[in-house]
Design a protein around this motif. Structure first.
Motif, PDB file in Angstrom:
ATOM      1  N   SER A 157       0.756  -0.904   0.141  1.00 16.27           N
ATOM      2  CA  SER A 157       0.274   0.284   0.253  1.00 16.27           C
ATOM      3  C   SER A 157       0.813   1.365  -0.289  1.00 16.27           C
ATOM      4  CB  SER A 157      -0.868   0.077   1.255  1.00 16.27           C
ATOM      5  OG  SER A 157      -1.763  -1.230   1.769  1.00 16.27           O
ATOM      6  N   PRO A 158       0.005   2.257  -0.596  1.00 20.70           N
ATOM      7  CA  PRO A 158       0.932   3.262  -0.938  1.00 20.70           C
ATOM      8  C   PRO A 158       0.982   3.783   0.780  1.00 20.70           C
ATOM      9  CG  PRO A 158      -0.587   4.010  -1.684  1.00 20.70           C
ATOM     10  CD  PRO A 158      -0.709   2.310  -1.296  1.00 20.70           C
ATOM     11  N   LEU A 159       2.377   4.696   0.924  1.00 22.09           N
ATOM     12  CA  LEU A 159       2.189   5.603   2.417  1.00 22.09           C
ATOM     13  C   LEU A 159       1.457   6.927   2.394  1.00 22.09           C
ATOM     14  CD1 LEU A 159       5.980   5.285   3.126  1.00 22.09           C
ATOM     15  CD2 LEU A 159       4.525   4.324   4.543  1.00 22.09           C
ATOM     16  N   LEU A 160       0.603   7.069   3.399  1.00 21.27           N
ATOM     17  CA  LEU A 160       0.170   8.428   3.349  1.00 21.27           C
ATOM     18  C   LEU A 160       1.024   9.256   3.045  1.00 21.27           C
ATOM     19  CD1 LEU A 160      -2.801   6.924   6.093  1.00 21.27           C
ATOM     20  CD2 LEU A 160      -2.736   7.373   3.525  1.00 21.27           C
ATOM     21  N   GLU A 161       0.399  11.115   2.851  1.00 25.69           N
ATOM     22  CA  GLU A 161       1.725  12.198   2.829  1.00 25.69           C
ATOM     23  C   GLU A 161       0.139  13.294   3.643  1.00 25.69           C
ATOM     24  OE1 GLU A 161       3.595  12.872  -0.511  1.00 25.69           O
ATOM     25  OE2 GLU A 161       4.768  10.996  -0.312  1.00 25.69           O
ATOM     26  N   ILE A 162       0.815  14.280   3.658  1.00 29.24           N
ATOM     27  CA  ILE A 162       0.248  15.202   4.410  1.00 29.24           C
ATOM     28  C   ILE A 162       0.425  16.851   3.737  1.00 29.24           C
ATOM     29  CG2 ILE A 162      -1.366  16.800   6.031  1.00 29.24           C
ATOM     30  CD1 ILE A 162      -1.124  14.261   8.120  1.00 29.24           C
ATOM     31  N   LEU A 163      -0.163  17.479   3.472  1.00 30.78           N
ATOM     32  CA  LEU A 163       0.161  18.848   2.764  1.00 30.78           C
ATOM     33  C   LEU A 163      -0.263  19.882   3.878  1.00 30.78           C
ATOM     34  CD1 LEU A 163       0.516  20.259  -0.181  1.00 30.78           C
ATOM     35  CD2 LEU A 163      -0.782  21.377   1.329  1.00 30.78           C
ATOM     36  N   PHE A 164       0.367  20.589   4.358  1.00 29.31           N
ATOM     37  CA  PHE A 164       0.753  21.413   4.914  1.00 29.31           C
ATOM     38  C   PHE A 164       0.711  23.024   4.470  1.00 29.31           C
ATOM     39  CE2 PHE A 164       1.004  17.714   7.826  1.00 29.31           C
ATOM     40  CZ  PHE A 164       0.224  17.915   8.755  1.00 29.31           C
ATOM     41  N   ARG A 165       0.216  23.901   4.351  1.00 24.27           N
ATOM     42  CA  ARG A 165       0.542  25.418   4.153  1.00 24.27           C
ATOM     43  C   ARG A 165       0.479  26.216   5.123  1.00 24.27           C
ATOM     44  NH1 ARG A 165      -2.253  29.500   1.010  1.00 24.27           N
ATOM     45  NH2 ARG A 165      -3.958  28.862   0.989  1.00 24.27           N
ATOM     46  N   GLU A 166       1.289  26.931   5.867  1.00 25.30           N
ATOM     47  CA  GLU A 166       1.568  28.603   6.755  1.00 25.30           C
ATOM     48  C   GLU A 166       1.982  29.318   6.003  1.00 25.30           C
ATOM     49  OE1 GLU A 166       3.665  27.008  10.332  1.00 25.30           O
ATOM     50  OE2 GLU A 166       4.339  25.617   8.186  1.00 25.30           O
ATOM     51  N   PRO A 167       2.344  30.556   6.118  1.00 29.98           N
ATOM     52  CA  PRO A 167       2.134  31.595   5.642  1.00 29.98           C
ATOM     53  C   PRO A 167       3.223  32.284   4.542  1.00 29.98           C
ATOM     54  CG  PRO A 167       1.762  31.721   8.147  1.00 29.98           C
ATOM     55  CD  PRO A 167       1.900  30.321   7.481  1.00 29.98           C
ATOM     56  N   GLU A 168       4.360  31.274   5.312  1.00 30.21           N
ATOM     57  CA  GLU A 168       5.636  30.932   4.859  1.00 30.21           C
ATOM     58  C   GLU A 168       5.162  29.893   3.038  1.00 30.21           C
ATOM     59  OE1 GLU A 168       5.672  30.561   7.943  1.00 30.21           O
ATOM     60  OE2 GLU A 168       6.037  31.838   9.059  1.00 30.21           O
TER      61      GLU A 168
END
Length: 514
Positions: free
Chosen positions: A4-15
């Motif tokens: 199974s593929p690994l999970l990934e999470i995208l985070f967007r902050e001010p920078e």
């Protein structure tokens, strides 16, 4: 499961944005897979193969999600919006409109970096952007124009519009996703003629008449929800005004249309009030609805609109069905306190309840094992962060941010992941105890698993924040009758003391009068 593929999470902050690995975390903390990249927006393609990154008002970059490297960069003057197609094949951009002669909407081939189609569009709105709509496998492409829907050759855009579907007054369209076999069109009310939603085949030879149609009186906007399989359409018809004056936000009705003509009409909701949320299961055979005045009610229906499971009542306005179709999260976000109830649909039982206050967004992981809520700006400027829960509602991970604008799971096809039925084996069955839980349906019962998260407090009937404040002020200043359900123990004690003092004062004045 090892493949199974690994999970990934995208985070967007001010920078900018960064990408972390998803759960489970080996050492209790996620690792950064891609360090922070400056940007103002980021969007995955539907299949998770590519990531579109808007770096500033003139630069859009494309990242390969496998290697996490930038593969293409585009430069545009006066860029207002951009989006990526479902398979990551095309980039669609909207630039500032200056003249009808200028083609300000452009479809770009990401691989070659060349434009494949261009058109002029004066304004951009939720109903007109993206200008070109794709189904999930990009085999059908269409566009809403004045009084018509235009269809394109998905292989060769140089052919331009290959056929047109004439619909006078069309205001919004929704192309079915899997497969792209049908399209729904909304025509608003005009000159005494009621509003309508019509379903047409995307096959040119079958477009002489709609395969289904539904008319609405007092309807200003609609939400259109296609199921997987493209044979059922749920329509939330919303009017700005509630003739009964029971709701400040107008009234809404849930309608259902099938492409084979087997059903056309209202869904029989069992509580009066608005439709808060609706979602199809991944199979396209059932849908869940949260509806009614607070405390709201939640019900699962089959494709014939027959209720098959009651999820009880409470302070809820959100329903999320996991990608495998096995688990559901019923929640109350926004101006509600954040109560969540996790259900196993296949076993028809409640797994656990918990709370995630101030949540702005929420979604299941692509493998269906984890549920993530997020508090983000600009909706909320403080207490920004994420919470990740197990499928039964127990908290797995929590992280706070100074400022967080966006959080997204990297999309993956659910079939890439193994079966998750073993996850619920340790969860004990429910004990049916009717009528015990205040504010909930008697059929709703509590889990007996001692390891599950303790149930949240019993929900009281929802009242908007301004009403609660007004009641508290009235009670404090004028001795008004605030609901005892909303008073804390101290406030209730103080109220009783004030009432006793009033009684003594009244008794003393009566004695002096005699």
């Amino acid at each position: 499961m090892n493949n199974s593929p690994l999970l990934e999470i995208l985070f967007r902050e001010p920078e900018g944005f960064s990408i972390w690995n998803g759960p489970p975390f080996s050492d209790g903390e996620p690792n950064v897979k891609l360090a922070r990249v400056p940007c103002t927006a980021a969007k995955y393609s539907e299949n998770g193969s590519r990531l579109m990154v808007i770096k500033n008002s003139s630069t859009v970059s494309i990242y390969d999600c496998h290697s996490l490297t930038e593969t293409k960069s585009f430069e545009f003057p006066s860029l207002l919006a951009a989006t990526i197609s479902p398979l990551g094949t095309y980039l669609q951009t909207f630039q500032k409109f200056s003249s009808p002669q200028e083609k300000n909407v452009v479809l770009w081939d990401i691989q070659t970096g060349s434009p494949v189609y261009q058109l002029s569009q004066k304004n951009m709105s939720k109903t007109t952007w993206p200008s070109l709509q794709f189904n999930s496998d990009e085999s059908v492409v269409c566009r809403m124009a004045t009084n018509e829907i235009q269809f394109f050759d998905a292989i060769d855009f140089s052919k331009g519009v290959v056929y047109r579907l004439r619909i006078p007054g069309v205001f919004a369209i929704e192309l079915s996703r899997v497969p792209g076999s049908h399209i729904a069109a909304f025509v608003p009310e005009s000159k005494g003629i009621p509003a309508s939603v019509q379903i047409f085949s995307c096959n040119k030879d079958s477009q002489s008449s709609p395969v289904a149609r539904r008319s609405f009186f007092r309807c200003s906007t609609v939400q259109l929800h296609w199921n997987y399989g493209s044979n059922g359409l749920l329509i939330v018809a919303q009017s700005d005004v509630d003739k009964t004056n029971k709701s400040y936000y107008g009234e809404s009705k849930l309608n259902y249309l099938t492409t084979d003509g087997s059903y056309e009409g209202l869904v029989d909701l069992r509580k009066e009030g608005p439709v808060h949320d609706v979602q199809w299961s991944s199979s396209g055979l059932e849908f869940a609805v949260v509806y009614g005045f607070m405390p709201a009610k939640a019900t699962i229906y089959d494709r014939r609109c027959k209720p098959i499971l009651e999820l009880g009542t409470g302070p809820y306005n959100t329903i999320r069905w996991n990608p495998k179709g096995k688990f559901l999260c019923l929640a109350g976000f926004g101006n509600l306190p954040g109560d969540m109830a996790f259900w196993d649909y296949s076993e028809k039982k409640l797994l656990g309840t918990t709370r995630a206050e101030w949540s702005v967004t929420s979604e299941w992981s692509p493998d269906g094992r984890f549920f993530m809520t997020a508090t983000t700006a600009p909706r909320l400027q403080i207490d920004n962060g994420i919470k990740i829960f197990h499928h039964n509602g127990s908290l797995y991970f929590k992280k706070m941010f100074d400022k967080l604008y966006q959080v997204d799971w990297k999309p993956e096809a659910p079939e890439k992941f193994g079966d998750i039925t073993d996850l619920a084996k340790s969860v004990s069955s429910l004990n049916i105890d009717e009528g015990k839980k205040q504010g909930q349906d008697p059929k709703l019962s509590q889990p007996t698993n001692n390891n599950s998260t303790p149930p949240s407090q019993k929900p009281a009937a929802y009242r908007p924040p301004h009403a609660k404040s007004a009641a508290a002020v009235q009670e404090q200043l004028f001795g008004g009758r605030a609901s005892t359900e909303e008073l804390s123990k101290n406030a209730l004690r103080n109220k009783k003391r004030r009432e006793k003092r009033k009684e003594k004062a009244a008794g003393g004045s009566t004695a002096s009068d005699e």
